[in-house]
Design a protein around this motif. Structure first.
Motif, PDB file in Angstrom:
ATOM      1  N   VAL A 131      -2.802 -18.752 -63.634  1.00  0.00           N
ATOM      2  CA  VAL A 131      -3.737 -17.786 -63.240  1.00  0.00           C
ATOM      3  C   VAL A 131      -4.036 -18.980 -61.527  1.00  0.00           C
ATOM      4  N   LEU A 132      -3.086 -18.052 -60.665  1.00  0.00           N
ATOM      5  CA  LEU A 132      -2.721 -17.486 -58.715  1.00  0.00           C
ATOM      6  C   LEU A 132      -4.583 -18.603 -58.463  1.00  0.00           C
ATOM      7  N   GLN A 133      -4.508 -19.206 -57.517  1.00  0.00           N
ATOM      8  CA  GLN A 133      -6.081 -18.861 -57.042  1.00  0.00           C
ATOM      9  C   GLN A 133      -5.603 -18.439 -55.413  1.00  0.00           C
ATOM     10  N   ILE A 134      -6.587 -17.678 -54.683  1.00  0.00           N
ATOM     11  CA  ILE A 134      -6.286 -17.918 -53.078  1.00  0.00           C
ATOM     12  C   ILE A 134      -7.388 -18.179 -52.897  1.00  0.00           C
ATOM     13  N   GLU A 135      -8.085 -18.959 -51.431  1.00  0.00           N
ATOM     14  CA  GLU A 135      -9.353 -19.449 -51.220  1.00  0.00           C
ATOM     15  C   GLU A 135      -8.555 -19.646 -49.448  1.00  0.00           C
ATOM     16  N   ASP A 136      -9.029 -19.129 -49.007  1.00  0.00           N
ATOM     17  CA  ASP A 136      -9.730 -19.279 -47.606  1.00  0.00           C
ATOM     18  C   ASP A 136     -10.892 -20.395 -47.359  1.00  0.00           C
ATOM     19  N   ILE A 137     -10.010 -21.331 -46.658  1.00  0.00           N
ATOM     20  CA  ILE A 137     -10.834 -22.403 -45.847  1.00  0.00           C
ATOM     21  C   ILE A 137     -10.688 -22.711 -44.715  1.00  0.00           C
ATOM     22  N   SER A 138     -11.935 -22.425 -44.108  1.00  0.00           N
ATOM     23  CA  SER A 138     -11.993 -22.246 -42.382  1.00  0.00           C
ATOM     24  C   SER A 138     -12.329 -24.106 -42.226  1.00  0.00           C
ATOM     25  N   LYS A 139     -12.284 -24.462 -40.469  1.00  0.00           N
ATOM     26  CA  LYS A 139     -12.740 -24.987 -39.816  1.00  0.00           C
ATOM     27  C   LYS A 139     -12.115 -26.842 -40.909  1.00  0.00           C
ATOM     28  N   VAL A 140     -10.877 -26.796 -40.768  1.00  0.00           N
ATOM     29  CA  VAL A 140     -10.358 -27.331 -41.673  1.00  0.00           C
ATOM     30  C   VAL A 140      -9.285 -28.253 -39.982  1.00  0.00           C
ATOM     31  N   GLU A 141      -9.952 -29.521 -40.001  1.00  0.00           N
ATOM     32  CA  GLU A 141      -9.392 -30.108 -38.993  1.00  0.00           C
ATOM     33  C   GLU A 141      -7.544 -31.519 -39.915  1.00  0.00           C
ATOM     34  N   PRO A 142      -7.126 -31.422 -38.934  1.00  0.00           N
ATOM     35  CA  PRO A 142      -5.846 -32.049 -39.696  1.00  0.00           C
ATOM     36  C   PRO A 142      -5.500 -33.372 -39.092  1.00  0.00           C
ATOM     37  N   LEU A 143      -4.829 -34.151 -40.408  1.00  0.00           N
ATOM     38  CA  LEU A 143      -5.140 -35.715 -39.963  1.00  0.00           C
ATOM     39  C   LEU A 143      -4.628 -35.942 -39.278  1.00  0.00           C
ATOM     40  N   ASP A 144      -5.174 -37.591 -38.833  1.00  0.00           N
ATOM     41  CA  ASP A 144      -4.856 -38.569 -37.494  1.00  0.00           C
ATOM     42  C   ASP A 144      -3.937 -39.301 -38.366  1.00  0.00           C
ATOM     43  N   LYS A 145      -3.930 -40.154 -38.127  1.00  0.00           N
ATOM     44  CA  LYS A 145      -2.510 -40.882 -37.797  1.00  0.00           C
ATOM     45  C   LYS A 145      -2.981 -41.702 -39.268  1.00  0.00           C
ATOM     46  N   GLN A 146      -4.200 -42.220 -38.951  1.00  0.00           N
ATOM     47  CA  GLN A 146      -4.395 -43.055 -39.793  1.00  0.00           C
ATOM     48  C   GLN A 146      -4.282 -44.749 -39.785  1.00  0.00           C
ATOM     49  N   PHE A 147      -3.635 -45.480 -38.619  1.00  0.00           N
ATOM     50  CA  PHE A 147      -4.157 -46.015 -38.532  1.00  0.00           C
ATOM     51  C   PHE A 147      -5.121 -47.547 -38.891  1.00  0.00           C
ATOM     52  N   VAL A 178      -6.304 -47.179 -41.854  1.00  0.00           N
ATOM     53  CA  VAL A 178      -6.395 -46.824 -43.549  1.00  0.00           C
ATOM     54  C   VAL A 178      -5.367 -47.010 -44.406  1.00  0.00           C
ATOM     55  N   ASP A 179      -6.204 -47.686 -45.892  1.00  0.00           N
ATOM     56  CA  ASP A 179      -5.843 -48.023 -46.507  1.00  0.00           C
ATOM     57  C   ASP A 179      -6.948 -47.598 -47.823  1.00  0.00           C
ATOM     58  N   PRO A 180      -6.144 -46.900 -48.958  1.00  0.00           N
ATOM     59  CA  PRO A 180      -4.959 -45.819 -48.645  1.00  0.00           C
ATOM     60  C   PRO A 180      -4.924 -44.538 -47.447  1.00  0.00           C
ATOM     61  N   LYS A 181      -3.499 -44.506 -47.570  1.00  0.00           N
ATOM     62  CA  LYS A 181      -3.216 -42.720 -46.909  1.00  0.00           C
ATOM     63  C   LYS A 181      -3.951 -41.933 -47.172  1.00  0.00           C
ATOM     64  N   ARG A 182      -5.392 -41.231 -46.644  1.00  0.00           N
ATOM     65  CA  ARG A 182      -5.140 -39.622 -47.654  1.00  0.00           C
ATOM     66  C   ARG A 182      -3.688 -38.655 -47.013  1.00  0.00           C
ATOM     67  N   SER A 183      -3.587 -37.702 -48.133  1.00  0.00           N
ATOM     68  CA  SER A 183      -2.395 -36.793 -48.601  1.00  0.00           C
ATOM     69  C   SER A 183      -3.274 -35.239 -47.553  1.00  0.00           C
ATOM     70  N   VAL A 184      -4.457 -35.681 -47.980  1.00  0.00           N
ATOM     71  CA  VAL A 184      -4.876 -34.127 -47.170  1.00  0.00           C
ATOM     72  C   VAL A 184      -6.269 -34.636 -46.595  1.00  0.00           C
ATOM     73  N   PRO A 185      -6.779 -33.647 -45.691  1.00  0.00           N
ATOM     74  CA  PRO A 185      -7.811 -33.949 -44.986  1.00  0.00           C
ATOM     75  C   PRO A 185      -8.603 -33.493 -46.851  1.00  0.00           C
ATOM     76  N   ASP A 186     -10.502 -34.442 -46.392  1.00  0.00           N
ATOM     77  CA  ASP A 186     -11.081 -34.224 -47.667  1.00  0.00           C
ATOM     78  C   ASP A 186     -11.703 -33.148 -48.255  1.00  0.00           C
ATOM     79  N   VAL A 187     -11.402 -31.771 -47.371  1.00  0.00           N
ATOM     80  CA  VAL A 187     -12.226 -30.707 -47.670  1.00  0.00           C
ATOM     81  C   VAL A 187     -11.437 -30.148 -48.138  1.00  0.00           C
ATOM     82  N   LEU A 188      -9.966 -29.992 -47.998  1.00  0.00           N
ATOM     83  CA  LEU A 188      -9.105 -29.675 -48.803  1.00  0.00           C
ATOM     84  C   LEU A 188      -7.864 -30.058 -50.048  1.00  0.00           C
ATOM     85  N   ARG A 189      -9.275 -31.645 -50.507  1.00  0.00           N
ATOM     86  CA  ARG A 189      -8.316 -32.249 -51.667  1.00  0.00           C
ATOM     87  C   ARG A 189      -8.612 -31.189 -52.003  1.00  0.00           C
TER      88      ARG A 189
END
Length: 145
Positions: A22-38, A40-51
């Motif tokens: 099953v392919l799921q498609i979802e529109d998620i708005s208001k996503v802020e990209p990650l910053d350089k995460q200086f 931060v450990d462990p670094k996040r791979s995606v913004p929390d809202v997208l996880r």
């Protein structure tokens, strides 16, 4: 109906011999990209809202694939080759060889991968990232083609 097929699709069931995929498609708005995460450990791979949308549930059965345009991402084939991720050009044969620098590419995203993190980190470039999350037992780019 939109001119963009992907904007009209809600859910597509792809039948396989052993189970539905099953392919799921979802529109998620208001996503802020990650910053350089200086610092931060462990670094996040995606913004929390997208996880949840990208990496799914706890069972590990969800996988996320991105379609990337080499015409918009400089050196994409070379970056994919060193990413450690599973990837595949959506063109085949001679066309793939001749047009790899401007072709669309399918890549399976993995949590903790630097390439995955880079896709979601703020930069000067802007663009649209299309992702598809498949809920099923592990698949590969080979089974999708």
């Amino acid at each position: 109906m939109s001119e963009d097929f992907w904007l009209d699709i809600e859910s597509v069931a792809v039948q396989r011999a052993d189970r539905p995929l099953v392919l799921q498609i979802e529109d998620i708005s208001k996503v802020e990209p990650l910053d350089k995460q200086f610092g931060v450990d462990p670094k996040r791979s995606v913004p929390d809202v997208l996880r949840p949308a990208v990496f799914g549930g706890q069972d590990g059965a969800s996988q996320c694939f991105a379609i990337l345009d080499a015409g918009k991402v400089e050196n994409l084939p070379e970056m994919l080759a060193t990413s450690g991720l599973e990837y595949r050009c959506l063109f085949k044969g001679e066309t793939a060889e001749e047009l790899s620098e401007v072709a669309p590419w399918l890549v399976r995203l993995e949590d903790g991968n630097k390439f995955t993190m880079g896709l979601f980190t703020r930069s000067c470039d802007t663009g649209i990232l299309r992702m598809a999350r498949f809920t099923s037992a592990p698949a590969s780019t080979e089974t999708l083609m």
